[in-house]
Scaffold this active site. Structure first.
Site: not given
Ligand SMILES: C[S@@+](CC[C@H](N)C(=O)[O-])C[C@H]1O[C@@H](n2cnc3c(N)ncnc32)[C@H](O)[C@@H]1O
Length: 381
Positions: A89-93
Site C-alpha cells: 500500500p502506498c497511501q503513506g508515500h
C-alpha cells in the site's frame, strides 16, 4: 506469488505474458487482507491459492533473522517460486496524502517484500509503488536494496511511464527489480532488464481506450455513471454548455476557489489526450479530472477499468450470473483505482521470459491461469 495482490492487476499482466509464450502459470499464493478484491482475484484466477489475510502474518520474521515457525510453514506450503511480485500500500508515500505522507507505519510493509524474498529466494522480484516512495522517512527503498543485495540479488530501480507501455493514462510508477545472481543470464543486469519503456510507442488517447463504450446499454452499475449531487450535475452541465474543460473558480465550491493547484479537479477529459491518473475517485468530479469528454457525467467503472488497461474479459462484476459475487459500486471503484495496470507486469515479465530469467518449463502442465488465459482469449476474440 503476489503479495498485496488486490484484484490481481500484476498477476494478470504475468498471465498475459505467459500465455503469449504458451507457458503454464501457477499462482502459488496471492494475499490481500480485504474481502472485496480477494473475491475478484478468485473469480478471475479460480485455481490460484488466494488467501485473505495480512502479509505480515505469513512473513512475520525480522530482516536478517532465521525463519520463524510461521515462515517455515509458508515456505513448505509454497515451495519454489519463479517470480515474487507485489505492490505494498502506498497511501503513506503519496503526495496526495498530506496528513501522513512519508512517515506512515504502512510504509514498513514495503520491507515485508524483502523479508518474503529472504524466506522464498525467488529468481525474480518486482516491487511496484508510487514515485514518492523514495521520499519515505524510513528509507524503505534503500533499506530493501541493501538487504536484497546481501541476499545475493542484483537490484535496479526505475520510474516507469505507463504511457510508454501503451496505457492511455498519465501514470508513473516506481519499480524495483531484483534478480537472484545465479538466475541472471550472462551479459545482463537487473538494470538492463528493467528497460521496458518503448520510446517509439504511439501515445494512446482516451478515444482509443473507451471510445467504443460511449452509449453502450448498461447491464449493471458497471456501465452506469454514479448519480452526482445537484451541484456537481450543474457544474458538469456548465462545462458542456460553455465548451470548457476546466471549471472556472466561481463555479467551484468556496473552499476550492482562489489560488489553487487543483485545475484538474472538476475538470472534463479530452478524447484526444490520455486520461489523468485513475484513482478510486474516478466517479466523482471533485476528486479529479473525471468528467467524460462527451457527456455531462463522470467515468463509469467499465471505462475506468479500460483506462487502467484491463481487458473486458477480466470480471469485476459478473453480469451473466447475478450476483455471482456481490460487490458494491464503491468497492468496485476502490478495487479499480487501487489496481496496477496489467500492461506493466506484462512488459516486465515478457522481458524476463525473453532473457530466460523465467523458464518456460518446470511448471505444472496445466494451471489456473492457463485455463483462464485460454478462455479469456477466446472470449476476447
Ligand atoms: C495498491 S493495492 C495492490 C494492487 C495490486 N497489486 C494489483 O496489481 O492490482 C494494495 C493492496 O494491499 C492490500 N493491503 C494493504 N495492507 C495489507 C496487508 N498488511 N496485508 C495484506 N494486504 C494488504 C490492500 O487491501 C490493497 O488491495
Amino acid at each position: 506469488m503476489d503479495l498485496f495482490a488486490g484484484c490481481g492487476g500484476l498477476t494478470l499482466g504475468i498471465a498475459q505474458a505467459a500465455h503469449k509464450r504458451a507457458v503454464a502459470l501457477d499462482v502459488r499464493l496471492a494475499i490481500d487482507f480485504e474481502t472485496a478484491p480477494t473475491k475478484v482475484f478468485k473469480a478471475n484466477f479460480p485455481k490460484a491459492n488466494v488467501r485473505e489475510g495480512t502479509v505480515e502474518s505469513y512473513f512475520d520474521g525480522e530482516l536478517g533473522a532465521s525463519l520463524t515457525n510461521q515462515e517455515a510453514e509458508t515456505l513448505a506450503m509454497i515451495g519454489e517460486v519463479g517470480i515474487l511480485i507485489g505492490g505494498p500500500p502506498c497511501q503513506g508515500h503519496s503526495n496526495l496524502n498530506n496528513h501522513t505522507r512519508r512517515d506512515d507505519p504502512k510504509n514498513r510493509l514495503y520491507l515485508r517484500m524483502a523479508r518474503a524474498v529472504e524466506v522464498l529466494r525467488p529468481s525474480a522480484v518486482v516491487i511496484e509503488n508510487v514515485l514518492a516512495v523514495v521520499n519515505d522517512k524510513q528509507q524503505v527503498v534503500s533499506r530493501a536494496i541493501v538487504h536484497l543485495k546481501k541476499l545475493g540479488y542484483d537490484v535496479a530501480t526505475s520510474r516507469i511511464d505507463l504511457l510508454k507501455l501503451g496505457v492511455a493514462q498519465t501514470r508513473k510508477r516506481h519499480i524495483l527489480l531484483a534478480i537472484r545472481e545465479d538466475a541472471l543470464p550472462f551479459g545482463f543486469s537487473a538494470a538492463d532488464l528493467l528497460q521496458i519503456e518503448d520510446h517509439k510507442a504511439a501515445s494512446r488517447d482516451l478515444r482509443w481506450a473507451i471510445g467504443d463504450l460511449f452509449g453502450v446499454r448498461p447491464k449493471s452499475f458497471f456501465d452506469e455513471a454514479a448519480v452526482p449531487n445537484a451541484d456537481n450535475q450543474r457544474r458538469m452541465n456548465y462545462l458542456f454548455e460553455n465548451d470548457e474543460h476546466n471549471l472556472p473558480n466561481e463555479e467551484r465550491p468556496e473552499c476550492h476557489r482562489g489560488n489553487h493547484n487543483y485545475t484538474s479537479m472538476y475538470g472534463r477529459l479530452w478524447w484526444d489526450r490520455p486520461s489523468q491518473t485513475i484513482t478510486s475517485g474516478f466517479a466523482t468530479m471533485g476528486r479529479g479530472r473525471f468528467v467524460h469528454p462527451e457527456a455531462p457525467r463522470c467515468l463509469t467503472a467499465h471505462e475506468a477499468a479500460r483506462i487502467q488497461g484491463f481487458p473486458d474479459y477480466f470480471k469485476f462484476v459478473d453480469e451473466r450470473v447475478k450476483p455471482r459475487y456481490e460487490l458494491t459500486r464503491t468497492e468496485v471503484q476502490v478495487i479499480i483505482g487501487n489496481a496496477v495496470p496489467p500492461p506493466l507486469a506484462e512488459a516486465l515479465t515478457s522481458r524476463l521470459f525473453d532473457a530466460d530469467v523465467l523458464q518456460a518449463s518446470g511448471g505444472p502442465s496445466q494451471s489456473a491461469e492457463d485455463d483462464f488465459a485460454a478462455s479469456a482469449v477466446s472470449l476476447a476474440c
